[in-house]
Design a protein around this motif. Structure first.
Motif, mmCIF file in Angstrom:
data_model
loop_
_atom_site.group_PDB
_atom_site.id
_atom_site.type_symbol
_atom_site.label_atom_id
_atom_site.label_comp_id
_atom_site.label_asym_id
_atom_site.label_seq_id
_atom_site.Cartn_x
_atom_site.Cartn_y
_atom_site.Cartn_z
ATOM 1 N N THR A 27 0.823 -1.206 0.000
ATOM 2 C CA THR A 27 0.000 0.000 0.000
ATOM 3 C C THR A 27 0.853 1.250 0.000
ATOM 4 O OG1 THR A 27 -1.733 -1.163 1.193
ATOM 5 C CG2 THR A 27 -1.799 1.243 1.240
ATOM 6 N N SER A 28 1.989 1.220 0.776
ATOM 7 C CA SER A 28 2.814 2.409 0.901
ATOM 8 C C SER A 28 3.832 2.534 -0.217
ATOM 9 C CB SER A 28 3.543 2.392 2.258
ATOM 10 O OG SER A 28 4.387 1.254 2.332
ATOM 11 N N ALA A 29 4.036 1.460 -0.989
ATOM 12 C CA ALA A 29 5.040 1.503 -2.038
ATOM 13 C C ALA A 29 4.649 2.510 -3.115
ATOM 14 C CB ALA A 29 5.207 0.120 -2.659
ATOM 15 N N PRO A 30 5.601 3.273 -3.647
ATOM 16 C CA PRO A 30 5.306 4.243 -4.704
ATOM 17 C C PRO A 30 4.738 3.543 -5.934
ATOM 18 C CG PRO A 30 7.515 4.563 -3.792
ATOM 19 C CD PRO A 30 7.010 3.264 -3.267
ATOM 20 N N ARG A 31 3.886 4.241 -6.654
ATOM 21 C CA ARG A 31 3.288 3.693 -7.860
ATOM 22 C C ARG A 31 3.834 4.414 -9.082
ATOM 23 N NH1 ARG A 31 -1.196 0.597 -6.637
ATOM 24 N NH2 ARG A 31 -1.932 0.734 -4.479
ATOM 25 N N ASN A 32 3.872 3.688 -10.224
ATOM 26 C CA ASN A 32 4.302 4.261 -11.494
ATOM 27 C C ASN A 32 5.668 4.931 -11.377
ATOM 28 O OD1 ASN A 32 1.770 3.495 -12.631
ATOM 29 N ND2 ASN A 32 0.843 5.348 -11.734
ATOM 30 N N VAL A 33 6.585 4.249 -10.725
ATOM 31 C CA VAL A 33 7.922 4.798 -10.515
ATOM 32 C C VAL A 33 8.750 4.633 -11.786
ATOM 33 C CG1 VAL A 33 10.014 4.625 -9.137
ATOM 34 C CG2 VAL A 33 7.803 4.250 -8.079
ATOM 35 N N THR A 34 9.494 5.672 -12.160
ATOM 36 C CA THR A 34 10.398 5.590 -13.298
ATOM 37 C C THR A 34 11.778 6.092 -12.884
ATOM 38 O OG1 THR A 34 9.964 7.810 -14.149
ATOM 39 C CG2 THR A 34 8.482 6.038 -14.881
ATOM 40 N N TYR A 35 12.764 5.748 -13.721
ATOM 41 C CA TYR A 35 14.125 6.193 -13.449
ATOM 42 C C TYR A 35 14.227 7.712 -13.540
ATOM 43 C CZ TYR A 35 19.061 7.152 -14.286
ATOM 44 O OH TYR A 35 20.321 7.682 -14.234
ATOM 45 N N THR A 36 13.713 8.291 -14.623
ATOM 46 C CA THR A 36 13.903 9.730 -14.837
ATOM 47 C C THR A 36 13.149 10.562 -13.810
ATOM 48 O OG1 THR A 36 12.065 9.753 -16.432
ATOM 49 C CG2 THR A 36 14.295 9.438 -17.307
ATOM 50 N N LYS A 37 11.966 10.135 -13.418
ATOM 51 C CA LYS A 37 11.125 10.945 -12.529
ATOM 52 C C LYS A 37 11.462 10.732 -11.059
ATOM 53 C CE LYS A 37 6.772 9.805 -12.389
ATOM 54 N NZ LYS A 37 6.567 9.292 -11.001
ATOM 55 N N VAL A 39 14.027 7.901 -9.589
ATOM 56 C CA VAL A 39 15.223 7.194 -9.127
ATOM 57 C C VAL A 39 16.506 7.973 -9.383
ATOM 58 C CG1 VAL A 39 16.597 5.091 -9.412
ATOM 59 C CG2 VAL A 39 14.100 4.957 -9.346
ATOM 60 N N ALA A 40 16.612 8.630 -10.522
ATOM 61 C CA ALA A 40 17.857 9.320 -10.882
ATOM 62 C C ALA A 40 18.263 10.334 -9.830
ATOM 63 C CB ALA A 40 17.702 9.997 -12.245
ATOM 64 N N SER A 41 17.310 11.073 -9.290
ATOM 65 C CA SER A 41 17.638 12.096 -8.292
ATOM 66 C C SER A 41 18.183 11.480 -7.010
ATOM 67 C CB SER A 41 16.397 12.937 -7.980
ATOM 68 O OG SER A 41 15.328 12.122 -7.494
ATOM 69 N N ILE A 42 17.701 10.284 -6.641
ATOM 70 C CA ILE A 42 18.218 9.595 -5.451
ATOM 71 C C ILE A 42 19.661 9.160 -5.669
ATOM 72 C CG2 ILE A 42 17.920 7.617 -3.914
ATOM 73 C CD1 ILE A 42 14.944 7.661 -4.605
ATOM 74 N N LEU A 43 19.924 8.577 -6.834
ATOM 75 C CA LEU A 43 21.280 8.131 -7.137
ATOM 76 C C LEU A 43 22.236 9.313 -7.245
ATOM 77 C CD1 LEU A 43 20.581 5.321 -9.791
ATOM 78 C CD2 LEU A 43 20.721 5.138 -7.306
ATOM 79 N N ASP A 44 21.762 10.403 -7.839
ATOM 80 C CA ASP A 44 22.603 11.598 -7.969
ATOM 81 C C ASP A 44 22.991 12.144 -6.601
ATOM 82 O OD1 ASP A 44 22.388 11.366 -10.676
ATOM 83 O OD2 ASP A 44 20.966 13.023 -10.939
ATOM 84 N N LYS A 45 22.062 12.085 -5.656
ATOM 85 C CA LYS A 45 22.303 12.639 -4.330
ATOM 86 C C LYS A 45 23.222 11.748 -3.499
ATOM 87 C CE LYS A 45 19.030 12.170 -1.269
ATOM 88 N NZ LYS A 45 19.628 11.381 -0.137
ATOM 89 N N SER A 46 23.081 10.442 -3.625
ATOM 90 C CA SER A 46 23.707 9.553 -2.653
ATOM 91 C C SER A 46 24.700 8.541 -3.219
ATOM 92 C CB SER A 46 22.612 8.773 -1.896
ATOM 93 O OG SER A 46 21.718 9.648 -1.253
ATOM 94 N N ALA A 110 13.109 0.095 -4.656
ATOM 95 C CA ALA A 110 12.586 -1.274 -4.683
ATOM 96 C C ALA A 110 11.374 -1.384 -5.610
ATOM 97 C CB ALA A 110 12.227 -1.718 -3.271
ATOM 98 N N ALA A 111 10.469 -0.402 -5.521
ATOM 99 C CA ALA A 111 9.277 -0.428 -6.373
ATOM 100 C C ALA A 111 9.649 -0.286 -7.845
ATOM 101 C CB ALA A 111 8.326 0.697 -5.954
ATOM 102 N N TRP A 112 10.649 0.538 -8.121
ATOM 103 C CA TRP A 112 11.103 0.722 -9.511
ATOM 104 C C TRP A 112 11.656 -0.578 -10.083
ATOM 105 C CZ3 TRP A 112 16.524 1.113 -11.033
ATOM 106 C CH2 TRP A 112 16.682 1.416 -12.386
ATOM 107 N N VAL A 113 12.474 -1.269 -9.313
ATOM 108 C CA VAL A 113 13.046 -2.535 -9.777
ATOM 109 C C VAL A 113 11.946 -3.576 -9.954
ATOM 110 C CG1 VAL A 113 14.626 -4.415 -9.208
ATOM 111 C CG2 VAL A 113 15.288 -2.038 -8.752
ATOM 112 N N ASP A 114 11.031 -3.654 -8.995
ATOM 113 C CA ASP A 114 9.942 -4.636 -9.080
ATOM 114 C C ASP A 114 9.051 -4.389 -10.283
ATOM 115 O OD1 ASP A 114 10.911 -5.781 -6.783
ATOM 116 O OD2 ASP A 114 9.435 -4.843 -5.453
ATOM 117 N N ALA A 115 8.986 -3.136 -10.738
ATOM 118 C CA ALA A 115 8.160 -2.793 -11.905
ATOM 119 C C ALA A 115 8.888 -3.026 -13.220
ATOM 120 C CB ALA A 115 7.716 -1.335 -11.804
ATOM 121 N N GLY A 116 10.112 -3.529 -13.161
ATOM 122 C CA GLY A 116 10.856 -3.780 -14.383
ATOM 123 C C GLY A 116 11.869 -2.711 -14.720
#
Length: 418
Positions: A27-37, A39-46, A110-116
């Motif tokens: 229920t709490s997992a993000p929906r319709n997650v994409t790399y550009t929208k 994930v990229a900002s998380i990787l860029d930061k950390s 995790a949600a991004w990977v699970d979505a392919g």
């Protein structure tokens, strides 16, 4: 019969709780997650500070094409909180260089990977981080000093610690605002310790040096000191690089450089050291949890801004305590999962003043058993030594002091094991 009924009830309750947790997670997992929208900002930061060309991480994570093949491995590492590397258990916000991800960021990956691992729209891509193209993490240095020649590293055997002197030929005092060590052969440079010494100093120059310039360990290629803080590089002084090379079966060479950025104006505070060390321990063979302690009493008020615990491959954990004159005890740093591969310097978000008379106690544990997969030989007792199959016990404490105030010097305190 009663025992069987209880067992069935426990199974039902356990299944219900597991299902509830799973439903809550979904229920709490993000929906319709994409790399550009997302994930990229998380990787860029950390992540990309290390995971980029010219740095020591094994792969670059700067673009979608670079990230996509590693998606499942990234999820595994962040869910298990193995990446970004951080081994202290203090709450978030205590240390300013704490790279740990928020739970929402972990859930997003995790949600991004699970979505392919979908890429998403290019228009959603955040600005690409910019880094120095020449590989310096501190920015373009004002001056770069280098070993005079390349050192030939043999294919096998033990290379003793080596000292290389680099004259600066600077005609005036300089205030160092940032410094970085850049080996030409990162794979075989285990670490670098740099000391500032007077020109033409003799063999005892390191022990009698004016001060520590800094060090290179796997997690700290470059250091930017806080605003208004610097290290003094006296005119015409030399820099001695203490190099620790490791062999890997292939002969090679190294020529390490030192890049410095100078402060534009004299600083308000200088960096000092108040290290606490035990040189006398003897770790018995096959001991899975040998304890070593040491103490040091501060002879003056000391402003602390960073800690760096150092052990070798048998090191398990280290705790640094402050015992105050009024009877209080405070944990300054707790590292329950020490990892020799990541020798982190923990920089306090707010420097802490320890009053004169405070007793610093350091407690460390070592695993000299066969279950320690990094242990080269559990059948022998282990003592202090430079090489990685030997051991060390150092709590380096970096301090701040007014320019006119003498800085604490690194000292050695002895204390027995358990």
């Amino acid at each position: 019969m009663r025992g069987e009924t209880l067992r069935m009830m426990r199974c039902c309750v356990g299944s219900f709780l597991a299902a509830t947790v799973a439903m809550a997670a979904n229920t709490s997992a993000p929906r319709n997650v994409t790399y550009t929208k997302d994930v990229a900002s998380i990787l860029d930061k950390s992540c990309v500070e290390c995971h980029r060309p010219t740095m020591f991480a094994p792969m670059s994570l700067m673009t979608y094409d670079e990230v996509r093949p590693w998606a499942r491995a990234i999820k595994e590492k962040v869910v298990m909180r193995q990446m970004p590397p951080w081994h202290a258990d203090d709450p978030a916000g205590v240390f300013k260089n704490d790279p740990r991800l928020l739970q929402t960021e972990i859930d997003t990956i995790a949600a991004w990977v699970d979505a392919g691992a979908p890429k998403g729209a290019d228009k959603d891509m955040p600005p690409t981080p910019t880094f120095s193209t020449d590989g310096w993490t501190i920015g373009k240095p004002d001056v770069v000093f280098s070993m005079a020649t390349e050192y030939p590293i043999p294919a096998e055997g033990t290379v003793p610690y080596l000292n290389f002197r680099i004259p600066t030929h600077l005609g005036e005092d300089k205030w160092i605002q940032a410094y970085e060590f850049r080996p030409s052969n990162r794979a075989q440079v285990h670490h670098v310790v740099a000391t500032i010494v007077p020109p033409n100093a003799g063999p005892g120059a390191i022990a009698e040096g004016m001060g520590s310039l800094g060090n290179l360990v796997p997690s700290r290629p470059g250091v930017l000191l806080p605003p208004g803080v610097a290290k003094l590089l006296p005119a015409n002084s030399d820099i001695i690089l203490q190099m620790h090379y490791t062999t890997n079966g292939t002969p090679s060479t190294d020529r390490t450089e030192v890049g410095l950025i100078f402060a534009k104006e004299p600083p308000k505070q200088l960096v000092g050291s108040a290290g606490v060390t035990n040189l006398t321990f003897v770790i018995p063979p096959n001991d899975p949890n040998y304890e070593v302690r040491t103490k040091r009493k501060l002879t003056k008020d000391t402003l602390v801004w960073a800690f760096m615990p150092h052990m070798h491959v048998r090191g398990k954990d280290m705790t640094i305590l402050a015992h105050f004159g009024d009877g209080r005890t405070q944990t300054l740093l707790s590292v329950p999962r020490y990892d020799f591969r990541w020798q982190t310097t923990y920089e306090l978000k707010q420097a802490e003043l320890l009053p004169k008379g405070t007793e610093i106690e350091v407690i460390a544990h070592y695993d000299n058993s066969a279950r320690n997969l990094n242990n080269p030989d559990p059948s022998h007792e282990v003592r202090w030594g430079d090489q990685t199959w030997e051991e060390m016990m150092i709590a380096a404490i970096e301090t701040l002091g007014d320019r006119d105030t003498p800085q604490p010097q690194k000292t050695t305190s002895s204390g027995g094991g358990q």
